[in-house]
Enzyme design. Sequence first.
Site, PDB file in Angstrom:
ATOM      1  N   HIS A   1       2.949  -3.947   5.158  1.00 32.43           N
ATOM      2  CA  HIS A   1       2.740  -2.493   5.020  1.00 32.43           C
ATOM      3  C   HIS A   1       3.425  -1.639   6.090  1.00 32.43           C
ATOM      4  CE1 HIS A   1      -0.329  -3.088   8.152  1.00 32.43           C
ATOM      5  NE2 HIS A   1      -0.206  -1.795   8.388  1.00 32.43           N
TER       6      HIS A   1
HETATM    7  C1  UD1 Z   1      -1.656   3.567   8.757  1.00 29.55           C
HETATM    8  C2  UD1 Z   1      -1.422   3.507  10.264  1.00 29.55           C
HETATM    9  C3  UD1 Z   1      -1.025   2.091  10.645  1.00 29.55           C
HETATM   10  C4  UD1 Z   1      -2.039   1.084  10.149  1.00 29.55           C
HETATM   11  C5  UD1 Z   1      -2.285   1.261   8.670  1.00 29.55           C
HETATM   12  C6  UD1 Z   1      -3.430   0.375   8.249  1.00 29.55           C
HETATM   13  C7  UD1 Z   1      -0.521   5.578  11.248  1.00 29.55           C
HETATM   14  C8  UD1 Z   1       0.696   6.253  11.765  1.00 29.55           C
HETATM   15  N1  UD1 Z   1      -0.318   4.387  10.661  1.00 29.55           N
HETATM   16  O1  UD1 Z   1      -0.424   3.252   8.132  1.00 29.55           O
HETATM   17  O2  UD1 Z   1      -0.964   1.991  12.055  1.00 29.55           O
HETATM   18  O3  UD1 Z   1      -1.529  -0.207  10.376  1.00 29.55           O
HETATM   19  O4  UD1 Z   1      -2.649   2.626   8.416  1.00 29.55           O
HETATM   20  O5  UD1 Z   1      -3.456   0.148   6.889  1.00 29.55           O
HETATM   21  O6  UD1 Z   1      -1.587   6.094  11.380  1.00 29.55           O
HETATM   22  N2  UD1 Z   1      -1.709   5.677   0.640  1.00 29.55           N
HETATM   23  C9  UD1 Z   1      -2.356   5.675  -0.566  1.00 29.55           C
HETATM   24  N3  UD1 Z   1      -3.711   5.626  -0.554  1.00 29.55           N
HETATM   25  C10 UD1 Z   1      -4.464   5.576   0.573  1.00 29.55           C
HETATM   26  C11 UD1 Z   1      -3.780   5.593   1.798  1.00 29.55           C
HETATM   27  C12 UD1 Z   1      -2.395   5.635   1.827  1.00 29.55           C
HETATM   28  O7  UD1 Z   1      -1.744   5.716  -1.625  1.00 29.55           O
HETATM   29  O8  UD1 Z   1      -5.700   5.521   0.488  1.00 29.55           O
HETATM   30  C13 UD1 Z   1      -0.214   5.690   0.637  1.00 29.55           C
HETATM   31  C14 UD1 Z   1       0.373   7.109   0.620  1.00 29.55           C
HETATM   32  O9  UD1 Z   1       1.541   7.064  -0.170  1.00 29.55           O
HETATM   33  C15 UD1 Z   1       0.750   7.312   2.070  1.00 29.55           C
HETATM   34  C16 UD1 Z   1       1.129   5.905   2.515  1.00 29.55           C
HETATM   35  O10 UD1 Z   1       0.260   5.040   1.804  1.00 29.55           O
HETATM   36  O11 UD1 Z   1       1.773   8.222   2.248  1.00 29.55           O
HETATM   37  C17 UD1 Z   1       0.977   5.680   3.995  1.00 29.55           C
HETATM   38  O12 UD1 Z   1      -0.338   6.000   4.441  1.00 29.55           O
HETATM   39  P1  UD1 Z   1      -0.588   6.428   5.972  1.00 29.55           P
HETATM   40  O13 UD1 Z   1      -2.043   6.507   6.252  1.00 29.55           O
HETATM   41  O14 UD1 Z   1       0.237   7.604   6.319  1.00 29.55           O
HETATM   42  O15 UD1 Z   1       0.043   5.240   6.782  1.00 29.55           O
HETATM   43  P2  UD1 Z   1      -0.177   3.664   6.636  1.00 29.55           P
HETATM   44  O16 UD1 Z   1       1.117   3.052   6.269  1.00 29.55           O
HETATM   45  O17 UD1 Z   1      -1.354   3.397   5.785  1.00 29.55           O
HETATM   46  N1  UDP Z   2      -7.641  -6.076   4.948  1.00 25.47           N
HETATM   47  C1  UDP Z   2      -8.504  -6.051   3.859  1.00 25.47           C
HETATM   48  N2  UDP Z   2      -7.945  -6.071   2.606  1.00 25.47           N
HETATM   49  C2  UDP Z   2      -6.612  -6.138   2.393  1.00 25.47           C
HETATM   50  C3  UDP Z   2      -5.745  -6.170   3.518  1.00 25.47           C
HETATM   51  C4  UDP Z   2      -6.291  -6.119   4.793  1.00 25.47           C
HETATM   52  O1  UDP Z   2      -9.717  -6.009   4.016  1.00 25.47           O
HETATM   53  O2  UDP Z   2      -6.191  -6.139   1.231  1.00 25.47           O
HETATM   54  C5  UDP Z   2      -8.223  -6.023   6.306  1.00 25.47           C
HETATM   55  C6  UDP Z   2      -7.845  -7.172   7.198  1.00 25.47           C
HETATM   56  O3  UDP Z   2      -8.720  -8.269   6.979  1.00 25.47           O
HETATM   57  C7  UDP Z   2      -7.980  -6.570   8.589  1.00 25.47           C
HETATM   58  C8  UDP Z   2      -7.556  -5.122   8.365  1.00 25.47           C
HETATM   59  O4  UDP Z   2      -7.702  -4.887   6.956  1.00 25.47           O
HETATM   60  O5  UDP Z   2      -9.332  -6.578   9.022  1.00 25.47           O
HETATM   61  C9  UDP Z   2      -6.123  -4.944   8.765  1.00 25.47           C
HETATM   62  O6  UDP Z   2      -5.667  -3.707   8.315  1.00 25.47           O
HETATM   63  P1  UDP Z   2      -4.149  -3.374   8.062  1.00 25.47           P
HETATM   64  O7  UDP Z   2      -3.385  -4.609   7.859  1.00 25.47           O
HETATM   65  O8  UDP Z   2      -4.137  -2.354   6.994  1.00 25.47           O
HETATM   66  O9  UDP Z   2      -3.746  -2.611   9.396  1.00 25.47           O
HETATM   67  P2  UDP Z   2      -3.331  -3.046  10.869  1.00 25.47           P
HETATM   68  O10 UDP Z   2      -4.309  -4.052  11.368  1.00 25.47           O
HETATM   69  O11 UDP Z   2      -1.939  -3.574  10.802  1.00 25.47           O
HETATM   70  O12 UDP Z   2      -3.355  -1.761  11.618  1.00 25.47           O
END
Ligand code: UD1
Ligand code: UDP
Length: 381
Positions: free
Chosen positions: A218
């Site tokens: 991601h």
């Molecule tokens: C964010 C965090 C990242 C973390 C990740 C965990 C920042 C800068 N990044 O990244 O550090 O590892 O969360 O998962 O804060 N979207 C949906 N539905 C949702 C949420 C997101 O469709 O419920 C899609 C949207 O297109 C959005 C994209 O995902 O633009 C990115 O979401 P965003 O929260 O901006 O960043 P993450 O990549 O999720």
């Molecule tokens: N996770 C989850 N379901 C998923 C993918 C991740 O419950 O489909 C959980 C995972 O076990 C961990 C957390 O989400 O506890 C990690 O989040 P993510 O990978 O989104 O973000 P990061 O840790 O890189 O910030």
Amino acid sequence: MKIVTIIGARPQIIKAAALSRAIKKNFKNYIKEVIVHTGQHYDTTMSQVFIDELGIPEPDYNLNIGSASHGVQTAGMIKGIEEILLKEKPDYLVLYGDTNSTLAGAIAASKIHVPIVHIEAGLRSFNKSMPEEINRIMCDHASTLLFSPTKTGFNNLVKEGFNPDNVKPFTADNPGIFHCGDVMYDNSLYFKKIAEDKSPVLKDNNLENKRFILSTIHRDNNTDNPERLENIFSALYEIAEESGKDIVLPLHPRTSKILDKNLSQDLYDKVINSKFIKLIPPVSFLDMIMLESNCELVITDSGGVQKEAFFFKKPVIILRSETEWIEIVDEGCGIITDADKNKIKESYYHFIENSGNLNFPGIFGDGKAAEFICKTMLDNK
Ligand code: UD1
Ligand code: UDP
């Protein structure tokens, strides 16, 4: 004591479960927690599923900020969090990790002098092109109590000028730094048995008694860069075809939305039609625990999933150019491959041949990090 806790992105909701559970179990007469959800993640599978499943109280506020550019998203959160802090007047604002929700909380609280507690402090990738690296540095340097899950994180803080000999009362100018273990480890220990009893994920995906690989992708620098995404998926495709093992990919919405655009048509068709690659929606935390604890190996760019692989004694291939969780690599249980197709494949074969020789020492605490954090907050009041 009153604390306001900020959650927003999936991993923060999961981490917050550990503190809420510790408060309910041991500190309910001493700590009142007000939970603010920024709405950074909002799909049911990215947010509500964890609140329902992990026993976190329903958030008292939801700012419903949603997705936007960094500036727009963070600005909306700062404004909303400031209003709540002025109304609630908490003793501490509790922030997790390194997302935009973390940064917004740090800016809002520090300007109106609400002391900040940063959980997962001191982690560094030393790569400032990552939005998370900026978020975590800024949050650490505005915090009053800093809780680091690892010795490396603690040492990073000392190198940046935090004084480990500071004594209370701690303030933003006299911060307290602590090495206390990882709240995610607390959660993995606590939810393992519950997951075994409740999660249908192995049966639902026909994975019972099978050797399979778990992968999550991601990071923006992987999803938004066609060349990197192509390299990663062609490695996964070839590993699956050569080994005949299933690769399960619970896809973050960022990735599922972009896969058809950023993969070549040829590879996209192969991946979609592969009988071994299972692209599934994001799974619940209990399902994730079952996938992590039953797979053969993990391939990921997630921070949290790297660690959980280690907690469940699985080798991990890290699809990044560096990691904050360097202990995993130092122990030989993780290999950093970046998005290099050959390195990913070589690392896969390395681990398949050597998995019996790996050790997973207890470097993430004793499962009681959240209790320590609660005690330390109370102790500083
Ligand atoms: C964010 C965090 C990242 C973390 C990740 C965990 C920042 C800068 N990044 O990244 O550090 O590892 O969360 O998962 O804060 N979207 C949906 N539905 C949702 C949420 C997101 O469709 O419920 C899609 C949207 O297109 C959005 C994209 O995902 O633009 C990115 O979401 P965003 O929260 O901006 O960043 P993450 O990549 O999720
Ligand atoms: N996770 C989850 N379901 C998923 C993918 C991740 O419950 O489909 C959980 C995972 O076990 C961990 C957390 O989400 O506890 C990690 O989040 P993510 O990978 O989104 O973000 P990061 O840790 O890189 O910030």
